[in-house]
Design an enzyme around this catalytic site. Structure first.
Site, PDB file in Angstrom:
ATOM      1  CG  ASP A  67      -0.185  36.492 -51.579  1.00 32.40           C
ATOM      2  OD1 ASP A  67       0.870  36.839 -52.146  1.00 32.40           O
ATOM      3  OD2 ASP A  67      -1.305  36.727 -52.057  1.00 32.40           O
ATOM      4  CG  ASP A 136     -11.706  36.123 -55.965  1.00 29.68           C
ATOM      5  OD1 ASP A 136     -10.850  37.020 -55.826  1.00 29.68           O
ATOM      6  OD2 ASP A 136     -11.566  34.990 -55.470  1.00 29.68           O
ATOM      7  CG  HIS A 138      -7.964  37.652 -54.343  1.00 26.60           C
ATOM      8  ND1 HIS A 138      -7.938  36.373 -54.834  1.00 26.60           N
ATOM      9  CD2 HIS A 138      -7.042  38.339 -55.066  1.00 26.60           C
ATOM     10  CE1 HIS A 138      -7.043  36.290 -55.802  1.00 26.60           C
ATOM     11  NE2 HIS A 138      -6.490  37.470 -55.974  1.00 26.60           N
ATOM     12  CD  GLU A 143      -9.423  33.531 -53.179  1.00 31.87           C
ATOM     13  OE1 GLU A 143      -9.792  34.633 -53.634  1.00 31.87           O
ATOM     14  OE2 GLU A 143      -8.805  32.703 -53.868  1.00 31.87           O
TER      15      GLU A 143
HETATM   16  P1  PGA Z   1      -2.854  39.855 -61.376  1.00 30.51           P
HETATM   17  O1  PGA Z   1      -3.356  39.242 -59.989  1.00 30.51           O
HETATM   18  O2  PGA Z   1      -2.003  41.027 -61.017  1.00 30.51           O
HETATM   19  O3  PGA Z   1      -2.050  38.753 -62.021  1.00 30.51           O
HETATM   20  O4  PGA Z   1      -4.068  40.232 -62.136  1.00 30.51           O
HETATM   21  C1  PGA Z   1      -3.871  40.094 -59.035  1.00 30.51           C
HETATM   22  C2  PGA Z   1      -4.296  39.319 -57.807  1.00 30.51           C
HETATM   23  O5  PGA Z   1      -4.749  38.173 -57.929  1.00 30.51           O
HETATM   24  O6  PGA Z   1      -4.220  39.893 -56.705  1.00 30.51           O
END
Ligand code: PGA
Length: 261
Positions: A67, A136, A138, A143
């Protein structure tokens, strides 16, 4: 799903690096799917070390990132292109032309999304997709509510994600509202998925992903539909799993038949 429980985030990164490095050694022109975020930083550090100290060759490796923020220039410090250069690409002998991060500046984002899918397809598909998981639930920036059949798409970030990611920006207002992300189906198309999670803050969502129902409310739960999904957790991230004893037992038992799998 294969669940691997490790002591801490260091051991989680060791285990992930073992799998990714073995893949590159077995197939030097591996197509790697990559993720950003704090979670895979230890994995990337180990890949850099494997290149510098053991000569791991990335010259034929092709990469696709999950992304990118919309309207953040690639040279912005917080763009995912910058993140990847900083943590991995600038330190290994990958051909930069073989590294792909979605173009958040594309004027026709819809057309770009279709082209990204086509580029992955033309590269032969992703051999191994590295994934983190958002608070959340994702995967990528898919999302809650994103279709489990989605291909690369433009998404509106959820308030929790904006809040979580604001730690990298001066203020919450600066966090972009939109992102281009590989879809859940794009992720499931990878031949192998490798999801990492560490820390107590991820324990609840990891439980939803691994043991909850398959639901667009926790898009990571779609990994239950993948035939080769490996989930590497540290003890804190695994702490709310109901069947933790079974996963540990299975992990140990698998060692006995490892050479036959
Ligand atoms: P993080 O993010 O590795 O900084 O916890 C994970 C994500 O949002 O996919």
């Amino acid at each position: 799903m294969e669940i691997i429980i490790t002591k801490d985030s260091e051991e989680m990164s060791d285990k992930a690096a073992e799998i990714v490095i073995a893949q590159i050694k077995a197939k030097p022109d591996t197509v790697l799917g990559l993720a950003t975020g704090s979670t895979p930083e230890g994995l990337y550090a180990r890949m850099v070390r494997a290149h510098k100290e053991d000569g791991l060759d990335f010259s034929s490796v092709v990469t696709f990132n999950l992304d990118e923020y919309v309207d953040l220039a690639p040279d912005h410090e917080q763009s995912y292109r910058s993140f990847m250069n900083r943590h991995l690409f600038d330190h290994i002998n990958v051909n930069k032309e073989n590294t792909h991060v979605p173009d958040g500046l594309a004027t026709d984002l819809g057309e770009f999304c279709r082209r990204y899918e086509q580029m992955i397809c033309e590269a032969g598909g992703i051999d191994i997709q590295v994934l983190g998981i958002g608070r959340d639930g994702h995967l990528g920036f898919n999302e809650p509510g994103s279709s489990l059949a989605s291909l690369t798409q433009v998404v509106t970030l959820a308030p929790e994600t904006i809040e979580d990611n604001s730690r990298f920006f001066q203020s919450e207002e600066e966090v972009p509202r939109f992102a281009v992300t590989m879809g859940i189906q794009s992720i499931l198309n990878a031949r192998k998925c490798l999801m990492l999670a560490s820390g107590r803050g991820k324990a609840e969502v990891v439980k939803g992903c691994v043991e909850g129902p398959i639901t667009a409310m926790v898009t990571a739960s779609a990994l239950q539909m993948h035939t080769d999904a490996v989930v590497i957790l540290d003890e804190e991230a695994a702490s709310m799993l109901d069947r933790i004893d079974y996963y540990r037992w299975a992990q140990e038992a698998r060692q006995q038949v490892a050479d036959r799998l």
